[in-house]
Scaffold this motif. Structure first.
Motif, PDB file in Angstrom:
ATOM      1  N   SER A 131      -3.948   0.344 -13.992  1.00 43.34           N
ATOM      2  CA  SER A 131      -3.354   1.688 -14.011  1.00 43.34           C
ATOM      3  C   SER A 131      -1.858   1.646 -13.753  1.00 43.34           C
ATOM      4  O   SER A 131      -1.088   2.401 -14.365  1.00 43.34           O
ATOM      5  N   ALA A 132      -1.426   0.770 -12.862  1.00 44.50           N
ATOM      6  CA  ALA A 132       0.008   0.654 -12.582  1.00 44.50           C
ATOM      7  C   ALA A 132       0.747   0.081 -13.787  1.00 44.50           C
ATOM      8  O   ALA A 132       1.851   0.536 -14.115  1.00 44.50           O
ATOM      9  N   ALA A 149      -1.152  -5.670  -6.921  1.00 45.54           N
ATOM     10  CA  ALA A 149      -2.507  -5.159  -6.685  1.00 45.54           C
ATOM     11  C   ALA A 149      -3.476  -6.322  -6.513  1.00 45.54           C
ATOM     12  O   ALA A 149      -3.326  -7.362  -7.143  1.00 45.54           O
ATOM     13  N   ASP A 192       0.830  -1.206   0.000  1.00 44.79           N
ATOM     14  CA  ASP A 192       0.000   0.000   0.000  1.00 44.79           C
ATOM     15  C   ASP A 192       0.864   1.255   0.000  1.00 44.79           C
ATOM     16  O   ASP A 192       0.568   2.222  -0.704  1.00 44.79           O
ATOM     17  N   VAL A 218       1.466   6.977  -6.557  1.00 48.47           N
ATOM     18  CA  VAL A 218       0.408   7.971  -6.778  1.00 48.47           C
ATOM     19  C   VAL A 218       0.970   9.377  -6.584  1.00 48.47           C
ATOM     20  O   VAL A 218       0.736  10.274  -7.403  1.00 48.47           O
ATOM     21  N   VAL A 252      -4.172   4.526 -10.050  1.00 48.25           N
ATOM     22  CA  VAL A 252      -3.378   3.746  -9.090  1.00 48.25           C
ATOM     23  C   VAL A 252      -3.913   3.949  -7.671  1.00 48.25           C
ATOM     24  O   VAL A 252      -3.852   3.045  -6.839  1.00 48.25           O
ATOM     25  N   ARG A 303      -6.186  -0.248  -9.667  1.00 47.59           N
ATOM     26  CA  ARG A 303      -4.735  -0.154  -9.446  1.00 47.59           C
ATOM     27  C   ARG A 303      -3.933  -1.026 -10.399  1.00 47.59           C
ATOM     28  O   ARG A 303      -2.932  -0.582 -10.955  1.00 47.59           O
ATOM     29  N   ARG A 304      -4.344  -2.260 -10.581  1.00 50.92           N
ATOM     30  CA  ARG A 304      -3.558  -3.193 -11.412  1.00 50.92           C
ATOM     31  C   ARG A 304      -3.376  -2.646 -12.826  1.00 50.92           C
ATOM     32  O   ARG A 304      -2.249  -2.478 -13.295  1.00 50.92           O
ATOM     33  N   ALA A 346       2.286   1.801  -3.455  1.00 50.54           N
ATOM     34  CA  ALA A 346       1.264   2.323  -4.370  1.00 50.54           C
ATOM     35  C   ALA A 346       1.011   3.803  -4.085  1.00 50.54           C
ATOM     36  O   ALA A 346       0.902   4.608  -5.011  1.00 50.54           O
ATOM     37  N   ARG A 347       0.938   4.168  -2.819  1.00 51.90           N
ATOM     38  CA  ARG A 347       0.700   5.579  -2.471  1.00 51.90           C
ATOM     39  C   ARG A 347       1.858   6.462  -2.914  1.00 51.90           C
ATOM     40  O   ARG A 347       1.646   7.588  -3.363  1.00 51.90           O
ATOM     41  N   PRO A 354      -7.984   1.100  -5.433  1.00 48.58           N
ATOM     42  CA  PRO A 354      -7.607  -0.325  -5.454  1.00 48.58           C
ATOM     43  C   PRO A 354      -8.236  -1.108  -6.603  1.00 48.58           C
ATOM     44  O   PRO A 354      -7.592  -1.987  -7.178  1.00 48.58           O
TER      45      PRO A 354
END
Length: 124
Positions: A68-69, A122, A5, A12, A59, A65-66, A8-9, A62
């Motif tokens: 978009s990442a 993700a 997490d 972002v 991202v 996220r997959r 990911a943040r 959740p």
């Protein structure tokens, strides 16, 4: 909060900050746009800023996220020619600036790998 997490943040935050910078101070980014691209450099600068902001939003959620990442990883790879152009254009600048431009080139690799890892980790 897990390490996944946090990662990911952070991604972002990086994407959002870069996207905002493209909008607020576009001039330095305009200079990195390869001349071979059609249209004005400013249009490409704004388009890439919008893309970064959209990727950041994707991202951050959740559920998206997959994808978009993974899209962010592709984006990071896709903007590599701009970094090459910057390094070439700055080849005669003072050593510190030239070093900065050259250092950006290999830094694209960890960005691509980081975004891809966020996508892999993700929740499905």
């Amino acid at each position: 909060m897990t390490a996944t997490d946090r990662s990911a943040r952070l991604l972002v935050g990086l994407l959002a900050a870069a996207g905002a910078a493209h909008m607020v101070a576009p001039k330095p980014f305009d200079a990195t746009i390869p001349r071979a691209l059609p249209g004005s450099p400013r249009a490409w600068t704004h388009a890439s800023g919008v893309a970064e902001l959209l990727l950041a939003a994707g991202v951050a959620v959740p559920r998206t996220r997959r994808v978009s990442a993974v899209a962010a990883a592709c984006f990071f790879a896709g903007v590599f020619p701009a970094n090459v152009k910057m390094a070439y254009d700055w080849r005669h600048k003072p050593a510190a600036l030239k070093s900065l431009a050259y250092a950006r080139l290999p830094l694209q690799v960890p960005l691509v790998l980081w975004a891809a890892k966020v996508g892999r980790e993700a929740a499905r």
